[in-house]
Design a protein around this motif. Structure first.
Motif, PDB file in Angstrom:
ATOM      1  N   GLN B   6     -50.416  77.808  41.739  1.00  0.00           N
ATOM      2  CA  GLN B   6     -49.559  76.995  42.412  1.00  0.00           C
ATOM      3  C   GLN B   6     -48.520  76.551  41.559  1.00  0.00           C
ATOM      4  OE1 GLN B   6     -50.947  74.303  44.860  1.00  0.00           O
ATOM      5  NE2 GLN B   6     -52.139  75.712  46.096  1.00  0.00           N
ATOM      6  N   PRO B   7     -47.690  76.021  42.294  1.00  0.00           N
ATOM      7  CA  PRO B   7     -46.574  75.380  41.304  1.00  0.00           C
ATOM      8  C   PRO B   7     -47.096  74.234  40.562  1.00  0.00           C
ATOM      9  CG  PRO B   7     -45.689  75.489  43.600  1.00  0.00           C
ATOM     10  CD  PRO B   7     -47.043  75.766  43.669  1.00  0.00           C
ATOM     11  N   THR B   8     -47.234  74.320  39.193  1.00  0.00           N
ATOM     12  CA  THR B   8     -48.089  73.441  38.680  1.00  0.00           C
ATOM     13  C   THR B   8     -47.182  71.962  38.328  1.00  0.00           C
ATOM     14  OG1 THR B   8     -47.155  74.306  36.597  1.00  0.00           O
ATOM     15  CG2 THR B   8     -49.694  74.792  37.284  1.00  0.00           C
ATOM     16  N   PRO B   9     -47.696  70.820  38.762  1.00  0.00           N
ATOM     17  CA  PRO B   9     -47.229  69.526  38.401  1.00  0.00           C
ATOM     18  C   PRO B   9     -46.986  69.464  37.057  1.00  0.00           C
ATOM     19  CG  PRO B   9     -49.454  69.261  39.039  1.00  0.00           C
ATOM     20  CD  PRO B   9     -49.388  70.623  39.014  1.00  0.00           C
ATOM     21  N   THR B  10     -45.677  69.291  36.749  1.00  0.00           N
ATOM     22  CA  THR B  10     -45.275  69.333  35.412  1.00  0.00           C
ATOM     23  C   THR B  10     -44.386  68.088  35.072  1.00  0.00           C
ATOM     24  OG1 THR B  10     -44.462  70.295  33.384  1.00  0.00           O
ATOM     25  CG2 THR B  10     -43.977  71.307  35.405  1.00  0.00           C
ATOM     26  N   ASN B  11     -44.321  67.570  34.106  1.00  0.00           N
ATOM     27  CA  ASN B  11     -43.296  66.606  33.560  1.00  0.00           C
ATOM     28  C   ASN B  11     -42.250  67.271  32.587  1.00  0.00           C
ATOM     29  OD1 ASN B  11     -43.239  64.843  35.852  1.00  0.00           O
ATOM     30  ND2 ASN B  11     -45.031  64.187  34.950  1.00  0.00           N
ATOM     31  N   THR B  12     -42.757  68.386  32.105  1.00  0.00           N
ATOM     32  CA  THR B  12     -42.147  68.959  30.893  1.00  0.00           C
ATOM     33  C   THR B  12     -40.783  69.429  31.190  1.00  0.00           C
ATOM     34  OG1 THR B  12     -44.422  69.790  30.691  1.00  0.00           O
ATOM     35  CG2 THR B  12     -42.759  70.517  29.033  1.00  0.00           C
ATOM     36  N   PRO B  13     -39.792  68.866  30.560  1.00  0.00           N
ATOM     37  CA  PRO B  13     -38.343  69.449  30.785  1.00  0.00           C
ATOM     38  C   PRO B  13     -38.110  71.122  30.552  1.00  0.00           C
ATOM     39  CG  PRO B  13     -38.620  67.509  29.155  1.00  0.00           C
ATOM     40  CD  PRO B  13     -39.872  68.155  29.391  1.00  0.00           C
ATOM     41  N   ARG B  14     -37.506  71.608  31.159  1.00  0.00           N
ATOM     42  CA  ARG B  14     -37.518  73.046  31.142  1.00  0.00           C
ATOM     43  C   ARG B  14     -37.114  73.595  29.857  1.00  0.00           C
ATOM     44  NH1 ARG B  14     -39.649  75.846  35.384  1.00  0.00           N
ATOM     45  NH2 ARG B  14     -38.849  77.350  34.520  1.00  0.00           N
ATOM     46  N   GLN B  15     -36.387  72.693  28.997  1.00  0.00           N
ATOM     47  CA  GLN B  15     -35.898  73.391  27.761  1.00  0.00           C
ATOM     48  C   GLN B  15     -37.239  73.274  26.523  1.00  0.00           C
ATOM     49  OE1 GLN B  15     -34.372  70.734  29.047  1.00  0.00           O
ATOM     50  NE2 GLN B  15     -33.865  69.043  27.625  1.00  0.00           N
ATOM     51  N   ASP B  16     -38.059  72.462  26.989  1.00  0.00           N
ATOM     52  CA  ASP B  16     -39.304  72.572  26.263  1.00  0.00           C
ATOM     53  C   ASP B  16     -40.390  73.488  26.624  1.00  0.00           C
ATOM     54  OD1 ASP B  16     -38.092  70.304  25.114  1.00  0.00           O
ATOM     55  OD2 ASP B  16     -39.544  69.005  25.992  1.00  0.00           O
ATOM     56  N   ILE B  17     -40.230  73.937  27.929  1.00  0.00           N
ATOM     57  CA  ILE B  17     -40.910  74.953  28.379  1.00  0.00           C
ATOM     58  C   ILE B  17     -40.592  76.506  27.748  1.00  0.00           C
ATOM     59  CG2 ILE B  17     -41.359  76.613  30.261  1.00  0.00           C
ATOM     60  CD1 ILE B  17     -41.632  74.232  32.158  1.00  0.00           C
ATOM     61  N   SER B  18     -39.097  76.498  27.498  1.00  0.00           N
ATOM     62  CA  SER B  18     -38.816  77.865  26.901  1.00  0.00           C
ATOM     63  C   SER B  18     -38.873  77.814  25.243  1.00  0.00           C
ATOM     64  CB  SER B  18     -37.087  78.022  27.172  1.00  0.00           C
ATOM     65  OG  SER B  18     -36.361  77.340  26.528  1.00  0.00           O
ATOM     66  N   GLU B  19     -39.047  76.482  24.809  1.00  0.00           N
ATOM     67  CA  GLU B  19     -39.513  76.241  23.473  1.00  0.00           C
ATOM     68  C   GLU B  19     -40.905  76.669  23.230  1.00  0.00           C
ATOM     69  OE1 GLU B  19     -37.304  75.790  21.175  1.00  0.00           O
ATOM     70  OE2 GLU B  19     -38.726  75.552  19.255  1.00  0.00           O
ATOM     71  N   LEU B  20     -41.852  76.429  24.314  1.00  0.00           N
ATOM     72  CA  LEU B  20     -43.227  76.929  24.168  1.00  0.00           C
ATOM     73  C   LEU B  20     -43.426  78.262  24.249  1.00  0.00           C
ATOM     74  CD1 LEU B  20     -44.964  74.173  26.570  1.00  0.00           C
ATOM     75  CD2 LEU B  20     -45.311  74.415  24.192  1.00  0.00           C
ATOM     76  N   VAL B  21     -42.695  78.911  25.163  1.00  0.00           N
ATOM     77  CA  VAL B  21     -42.611  80.257  25.429  1.00  0.00           C
ATOM     78  C   VAL B  21     -42.454  81.025  24.120  1.00  0.00           C
ATOM     79  CG1 VAL B  21     -41.793  82.316  26.573  1.00  0.00           C
ATOM     80  CG2 VAL B  21     -42.171  80.172  27.783  1.00  0.00           C
ATOM     81  N   ARG B  22     -41.353  80.475  23.460  1.00  0.00           N
ATOM     82  CA  ARG B  22     -40.796  81.165  22.230  1.00  0.00           C
ATOM     83  C   ARG B  22     -41.907  81.097  21.213  1.00  0.00           C
ATOM     84  NH1 ARG B  22     -39.035  80.755  17.363  1.00  0.00           N
ATOM     85  NH2 ARG B  22     -39.466  78.462  17.368  1.00  0.00           N
ATOM     86  N   ASN B  23     -42.454  79.980  20.920  1.00  0.00           N
ATOM     87  CA  ASN B  23     -43.588  79.806  19.793  1.00  0.00           C
ATOM     88  C   ASN B  23     -44.702  80.838  20.232  1.00  0.00           C
ATOM     89  OD1 ASN B  23     -42.035  78.020  18.640  1.00  0.00           O
ATOM     90  ND2 ASN B  23     -43.078  76.168  19.559  1.00  0.00           N
ATOM     91  N   GLN B  24     -45.365  80.658  21.516  1.00  0.00           N
ATOM     92  CA  GLN B  24     -46.243  81.534  21.789  1.00  0.00           C
ATOM     93  C   GLN B  24     -46.002  83.189  21.822  1.00  0.00           C
ATOM     94  OE1 GLN B  24     -47.591  79.664  25.551  1.00  0.00           O
ATOM     95  NE2 GLN B  24     -49.505  80.971  25.260  1.00  0.00           N
ATOM     96  N   LEU B  25     -44.697  83.647  22.069  1.00  0.00           N
ATOM     97  CA  LEU B  25     -44.036  84.913  21.909  1.00  0.00           C
ATOM     98  C   LEU B  25     -44.301  85.425  20.597  1.00  0.00           C
ATOM     99  CD1 LEU B  25     -42.843  87.430  23.419  1.00  0.00           C
ATOM    100  CD2 LEU B  25     -40.909  86.292  23.039  1.00  0.00           C
ATOM    101  N   GLN B  26     -43.451  84.434  19.819  1.00  0.00           N
ATOM    102  CA  GLN B  26     -43.471  85.020  18.184  1.00  0.00           C
ATOM    103  C   GLN B  26     -45.033  85.004  17.802  1.00  0.00           C
ATOM    104  OE1 GLN B  26     -40.822  82.506  15.948  1.00  0.00           O
ATOM    105  NE2 GLN B  26     -41.637  83.146  14.034  1.00  0.00           N
ATOM    106  N   ARG B  27     -46.003  84.298  18.007  1.00  0.00           N
ATOM    107  CA  ARG B  27     -47.497  84.155  17.476  1.00  0.00           C
ATOM    108  C   ARG B  27     -47.768  85.726  17.854  1.00  0.00           C
ATOM    109  NH1 ARG B  27     -50.088  79.850  19.325  1.00  0.00           N
ATOM    110  NH2 ARG B  27     -47.910  78.826  18.771  1.00  0.00           N
ATOM    111  N   LEU B  28     -47.665  85.917  19.135  1.00  0.00           N
ATOM    112  CA  LEU B  28     -48.296  87.114  19.830  1.00  0.00           C
ATOM    113  C   LEU B  28     -47.576  88.400  19.124  1.00  0.00           C
ATOM    114  CD1 LEU B  28     -48.352  86.222  23.568  1.00  0.00           C
ATOM    115  CD2 LEU B  28     -50.276  86.819  22.037  1.00  0.00           C
ATOM    116  N   LEU B  29     -46.312  88.398  18.848  1.00  0.00           N
ATOM    117  CA  LEU B  29     -45.666  89.631  18.326  1.00  0.00           C
ATOM    118  C   LEU B  29     -46.117  89.704  16.719  1.00  0.00           C
ATOM    119  CD1 LEU B  29     -41.892  89.016  19.690  1.00  0.00           C
ATOM    120  CD2 LEU B  29     -43.932  90.731  20.436  1.00  0.00           C
ATOM    121  N   GLU B  30     -46.279  88.462  16.088  1.00  0.00           N
ATOM    122  CA  GLU B  30     -46.591  88.644  14.866  1.00  0.00           C
ATOM    123  C   GLU B  30     -48.121  89.288  14.517  1.00  0.00           C
ATOM    124  OE1 GLU B  30     -43.856  84.967  13.058  1.00  0.00           O
ATOM    125  OE2 GLU B  30     -45.856  84.687  13.464  1.00  0.00           O
ATOM    126  N   ILE B  31     -48.811  89.083  15.446  1.00  0.00           N
ATOM    127  CA  ILE B  31     -50.185  89.824  15.345  1.00  0.00           C
ATOM    128  C   ILE B  31     -50.338  91.197  16.065  1.00  0.00           C
ATOM    129  CG2 ILE B  31     -51.518  87.639  14.905  1.00  0.00           C
ATOM    130  CD1 ILE B  31     -52.548  87.801  17.996  1.00  0.00           C
TER     131      ILE B  31
END
Lengths: 463, 463
Positions: B6-31
């Motif tokens: 479902q589209p999740t009800p989120t108040n997180t601005p989009r730029q913070d979402i891409s920041e979150l994606v970046r952090n998780q991506l970096q962690r996954l790539l490092e391991i």
């Protein structure tokens, strides 16, 4: 035999074309050649007709408008400025006009209603068809400047279990009434958004495929209370033609289309540019506002700046004996504070523009203050050397010349650091960074700049 | 059983979402959890993936990029900044990369080629498929900043004698390769533009209807050498999704789509705002330019302003005996010239913005100078009275106080008339009105402002 019209090779800019149309239209109307006027307008785009009508003398506007076909008149009416919309409203018999208002897009109708007196809006609302009334009342319920206020509820809604063929049938039967058929929205029984689909994907799919298998489930959407500027930025970022708007219960209530976003961006750019010029953007058109009102709006900012500037006067008065001893120093005050202001304006412009376009890259923005400080040092060195030499040529006094040059070096560094950091500070205090624009930076830097100058002169000249 | 997302009800601005994606991506790539990284990126929009990759440390960028599917990698690559595009180009085996470049949209490919060294471009061009090579070479032949350079040659072309059913078949078979299928272009055998048609009109028509009967013959189009800003303004004015581009022989050679126009508008707005801040917009990114280069670009304008400002110094020196007799007068110089500059900045901002948005209404614009003059008189009266009282409080000398107040009154009128008329003058000389922006108006007004002040003081104080 009629020649099929070819696009004519023309170097005439479009604005001159609408000027030509206006002149010819006025001539034809004045000699009451209405058939000629109709023929003239037939190939003209609605927005150009609206422009031509806006340029006619008042009594001719309603006459020209009546020449248009029903469909055309609705489109042209949507493009007219609200003052002309209002005067046409007054000219027309109630029923003619109601038909037009009833058939406008709900979002354009709301823009008109925003400008009309509340009494007229209430009467018009009562006379709309029930569904148009409901749509309009819903949009009017949202705050101006939000997605809810700018959206239109007229979109194509599909269901997951439809086939492609069924979806195409629904699109065909709805195409006249909706704002766009190029993006399609899939909802469930509770009107909750399940996915989106483009007409392009639908057109290349097989007729028997299911919508639920074709649609994209990861939908970028906004809430009804999302600021219109953020709506515009999202649509621009993702290259969408429309963006869905959901209410607090995640039900799809409307869409904002790319043509509205272009208007929003123009409006927001004007606001940004006005703030940089020390102006508040006014809701009202420049020409419809009285000059007293314009002066009152502007004087607020000027008084704030004037108050800040009293600091400069106080600083000079406290150092008056320096000027009494070497009155030649006074001749360089405007040069120093103007140049400081210009350096500061450059830095604050870069930072303010950066904040409004690259909001996602805050990590970069913190580097800006450092870079601007170094840039200010480089600029200060260049300008300081040039000004020292030039001041010596004018004044033939190395003491005065060095006082001016050394001060300009320090003022440049101060101005670029202040110009870069004050907008960032405002941003982190959740205030609008654009308030720290050129006029304010200039004035703030002047107070310290004059102090730096007179203290430097006191030190170098040994006063 | 999997829950449909479902589209999740989120108040997180989009730029913070891409920041979150970046952090998780970096962690996954490092391991080295590549499956996890793929799963993370699956629902993410291409532009957000591009942002996340841009934020990764250099060595991880190529690894992340390799995780993408072929189609996705082309889309993501188009959104990357050209410096990252170039470093990925260096990392990849020639063939992998060629496939991507070969499948980019011609207009995006040209934007990449603009940034690459000429040698690399020549080699890449040779290795493209013949038709992509031809398309790219054609676009590269037009000047940067023109319609020819920004257009894509990939549109759907129809013929007048086709039926609706035939047209839909052609659209279906071309849909994967073209930039848009929502606007369709009808040409004759010589590729001359005969008319346009929207997919919406096609979808609601009967299958056997002829295209020639449905299409609109009055087409708004641009030439290959039309400035990109004019292209953007036309598309915005007419609410089009795309605008056709013809060559000097009126043959259709490409289209510019609304998503490109949004990018053009952002670029042009930055240019306008930079000019208002006394800056030249640079082709290069702020962070990739060396600070010496930035300082060199800025110093030109600062020197022009400095030169103008020497006029102020000369004026003060010529009236030095006034300051020698009443040194208190010097304390009000910064206040007077800053306020004059602010009044002038307000007027010039209104006029410059008006010129760039309401070009079609030049008849109105001539009224602006008059209105600004009156506004300046009103502002001058208010500010003059306030400053006179305030100067008396500070100085206890009515002579000095009236000199300051009367001068501010005159300077306000001068500043608002100059602020409004200099951009208009520049416009009529076919120069860019934005050059007469706040920094220049401020500096120009200062020279006369100081003269007004010192002559007024001389007269009032009888020196």
């Amino acid at each position: 035999m009629t020649q099929p019209p070819q696009p004519t090779p023309t170097n005439t800019p479009r604005q001159d074309i609408s000027e030509l149309v206006r002149n010819q239209l006025q001539r034809l109307l004045e000699i009451q050649n209405f058939q000629g006027a109709k023929a003239l307008l037939a190939p003209v785009q609605p927005v150009d007709i609206a422009d031509a009508i806006a340029g006619l003398p008042d009594p001719l506007q309603a006459i020209a408008f009546r020449l248009l076909s029903k469909d055309e008149s609705i489109e042209v009416y949507e493009y007219l400025d609200s003052d002309i919309q209002q005067s046409l409203l007054a000219e027309f018999r109630q029923q003619d006009f109601l038909d037009i208002v009833n058939q406008m897009s709900p979002d354009d109708r709301v823009q008109l209603f925003e400008e009309l007196p509340a009494k007229v809006v209430r009467r018009l609302l009562q006379q709309l068809s029930p569904e148009e009334r409901e749509a309009t009342a819903m949009l009017l319920g949202y705050r101006p400047g939000t997605a809810g206020r700018r959206m239109t509820p007229e979109y194509v809604g599909l269901r997951e279990d439809m086939t492609v063929a069924e979806a195409l049938d629904r699109i065909r039967s709805n195409a006249q009434d909706v704002e766009t058929i190029y993006t399609l929205y899939v909802t469930n029984r509770d009107r909750r958004l399940q996915g989106i689909l483009s007409l392009r994907e639908l057109v290349v799919a097989q007729p028997e495929e299911r919508i639920g298998d074709l649609m994209t489930r990861d939908v970028v959407f906004v809430q009804t209370d999302t600021d219109q500027e953020e709506v515009a930025q999202l649509l621009q970022r993702y290259d969408f033609l429309a963006i869905p708007v959901v209410d607090s219960e995640q039900r799809l209530v409307g869409i904002v289309t790319v043509d509205d976003v272009l208007d929003i961006l123009e409006q927001e750019t004007t606001e940004d540019i006005y703030k940089l010029g020390g102006l508040e953007a006014s809701e009202d058109s420049y020409f419809r506002s009285s000059l007293f009102k314009i002066a009152r709006q502007r004087v607020t900012w000027l008084l704030v700046l004037l108050l800040t500037n009293t600091g400069t006067t106080a600083v000079i008065r406290s150092q008056e004996e320096v000027l009494e001893k070497v009155v030649a120093l006074a001749a360089f005050i405007p040069l120093l504070i103007d140049t400081g202001g210009n350096v500061g304006a450059q830095s604050s412009t870069v930072v303010i523009r950066g904040l409004s376009t690259e909001a996602s890259q805050m990590q970069r923005i913190s580097r800006i203050v450092g870079r601007e400080g170094v840039t200010g040092t480089l600029l200060g060195t260049m300008l300081g050397v040039i000004v020292t030499l030039w001041a010596y040529v004018m004044q033939r006094d190395w003491g005065v010349a060095f006082s001016v040059g050394v001060s300009l070096f320090m003022i440049s560094i101060l101005a670029s650091v202040a110009g870069a950091s004050l907008p960032l500070l405002f941003r982190s205090l959740k205030l609008d960074p654009a308030l720290m624009s050129a006029p304010f930076i200039t004035t703030a830097v002047d107070v310290l700049g004059v102090l730096i100058y007179l203290l430097t002169a006191r030190w170098i000249l040994g006063i």
